[in-house]
Design an enzyme around this catalytic site. Structure first.
Site, PDB file in Angstrom:
ATOM      1  N   ASP A 216       0.827  -1.207   0.000  1.00 29.35           N
ATOM      2  CA  ASP A 216       0.000   0.000   0.000  1.00 29.35           C
ATOM      3  C   ASP A 216       0.862   1.259   0.000  1.00 29.35           C
ATOM      4  OD1 ASP A 216      -2.271  -1.622   0.320  1.00 29.35           O
ATOM      5  OD2 ASP A 216      -1.939  -1.679   2.490  1.00 29.35           O
ATOM      6  N   VAL A 217       2.102   1.113   0.440  1.00 35.39           N
ATOM      7  CA  VAL A 217       2.981   2.274   0.612  1.00 35.39           C
ATOM      8  C   VAL A 217       4.323   1.998  -0.073  1.00 35.39           C
ATOM      9  CG1 VAL A 217       4.128   3.785   2.301  1.00 35.39           C
ATOM     10  CG2 VAL A 217       1.918   2.728   2.867  1.00 35.39           C
TER      11      VAL A 217
END
Lengths: 321, 321
Positions: free
Chosen positions: A22-23
């Site tokens: 997600d990051v």
């Protein structure tokens, strides 16, 4: 240790890899490759992940947009302490990299976040004595941290005989200083060094934005932030806690700001012994090496390589190629 | 290792000890004993062999005169690089210590002697880039060594953007510089640091007058010469060759000047890990510890003490008491 996966040209592999995170944390520090120090160092231009000198690598904006379109959080990580996030954003704009101020995470901001959100010294003895440039001050301001020193003109002068007495008896010191923060300082002098050393002798916490030994500039190498703090380290006899890569204190500060899930976060970088190591030690879900920078494929594919990324691409743009 | 001989009150023992040597090297560097760094260091005044602060120990002038009357060569050894031998002579006069300029051997002079008589780089590339005060320059002048930098006002300014370019392309550098010499510099700045680093990257020999981490002043501790050179060491990644105690390069320089017989030479000092070690590693005929300074009797009489002097006295004046 398993072999890193080569993703260039492997669309399915890329999709699967990206879906795990997600990051994405991007290394933003260029480096010069300097060889043969005599009679003159031969340095190739700044190399890195996103750009080389003033040249943006192919398809970098498209790659970042693709990641954003998939809802990924992007964080641009840099050890440069002389620039604030706002200063860095200007550099991104100039290079044509789409980025927001909130996505930039520099070592000065890292130090400010660490001081304000992690260290949290009790008031009033929580003021910072700054050795460094305005980038440090801007980020301390952004986190509401009080400081003295820094770019204050009263510290930009030669030491005088009476300064020794006033520093020794404490009358020239601020009793509320509980932290000494050292960053790259183009205005370093003995007065600041002696003042910082007095605070350390009185028990101040010793922090450095980062401790890079050199700074690549003008196609050569200049003294880096670690060189600015080295005088204090020598006098005091102890190292500073560094808030830049590869120190995990920076990872803690990034987490303090973004509250991300480490297992769903990937570090993207070109240097095995700093960027990739930073991600591995930080127990991130993954690491991605790009070959446009310092480390070569041979370096991490060789038998017994100390640091091995999870995956690698020839260039960042290969993620959208 | 045999136990050191205690000479205080032992007239026959003193006479026998003194008869073994033609040359006596005296440590001249005071030190503060600083304890309990929080909230404020508590430092007792400067202690040493000949004096403590402004107080001359009992019978020091008489002891030196007695040694001279026996035809001994005296050498006063100090790591203080900011003062020349002539400057130091003034200090001796003020304290009432009979001494001649030729008997003083400071770390700046040590560096000058080392450069001129031992290193002897071939001209024209034998110029020195100096980071330090006028004491260094005076001693280089005395040995006929050419230098740039130092107290030159053109280096006492902030670095400007064009300096980076001119340092990187070499146009701001003197092509004849083959040595970088770093001493305690109260006027340190980034321009000098960056300039020194460029010379080192181009192959200059890296020397330091001394690398003491701290400087005792005003009943407190301040950054020492080692703190001045630490930035260069960090950037360059290599230590300087130190020309002060306890480096044997200083002993070589003393020998280069006085041409003494090491077996007939005695080092007199108060610190086991610097002065006495300096004499032992230099293979001098003897070492004499005095207990008016830093190290205690217990320190070198204890089982397994790492450094043991040949003899010791409670105070230097005991040699004539």
């Amino acid at each position: 240790m398993s072999q890193p996966k080569y993703l260039t040209g492997d669309k399915a592999g890329i999709d699967e890899f990206l879906s795990r995170f997600d990051v994405f944390l991007f290394d933003c520090d260029g480096a010069y490759d300097c060889k043969t120090p005599t009679p003159k160092p031969i340095c190739v231009s700044s190399i890195g992940v996103l750009w080389s000198g003033d040249y943006l690598f192919d398809k970098v904006p498209e790659t970042l947009e693709m990641l954003r379109s998939k809802g990924k959080q992007l964080v641009f990580v840099t050890n440069n302490s002389t620039k604030s996030r706002a200063d860095y954003k200007k550099k991104f704009d100039k290079l044509g990299i789409p980025a927001k101020v909130e996505e930039v995470f520099g070592s000065s901001y890292s130090a400010a976040v660490y001081i304000a959100r992690i260290l949290k010294l009790p008031a009033p003895k929580n003021k910072v004595f700054v050795l460094g440039e305005s980038g440090v001050e801007q980020e301390l301001d952004a986190e509401g941290v009080q400081y003295v020193g820094g770019t204050d003109p009263s510290f930009r002068r030669d030491i005088e005989p009476e300064d020794f007495t006033k520093l020794a008896d404490g009358s020239a010191l601020d009793p509320d200083v509980g932290i000494v923060l050292s960053g790259l300082d183009f205005h370093m002098n003995y007065l600041k060094l002696a003042t910082g050393f007095q605070y350390l002798q009185r028990g101040a916490v010793f922090l450095a934005t980062n401790v890079d030994s050199t700074l690549p500039m003008a196609h050569s190498l200049f003294p880096g932030a670690g060189s600015s703090s080295a005088g204090l380290v020598k006098a005091f006899g102890k190292e500073a806690l560094a808030l830049g890569k590869p120190s995990q204190a920076m990872m803690d500060a990034i987490e303090g700001k973004f509250q991300f899930d480490r297992s769903r976060t990937c570090m993207v970088g070109d240097r095995m012994n700093t960027d990739i190591q930073f991600g591995i030690e930080g127990k991130l879900g993954g690491t991605l090496a790009v070959l446009t920078g310092v480390s070569s494929k041979e370096e991490f594919l060789s038998e017994g390589a100390p640091t091995v990324p999870m995956a690698y691409v020839d260039a960042l743009g290969d993620l959208v190629a």
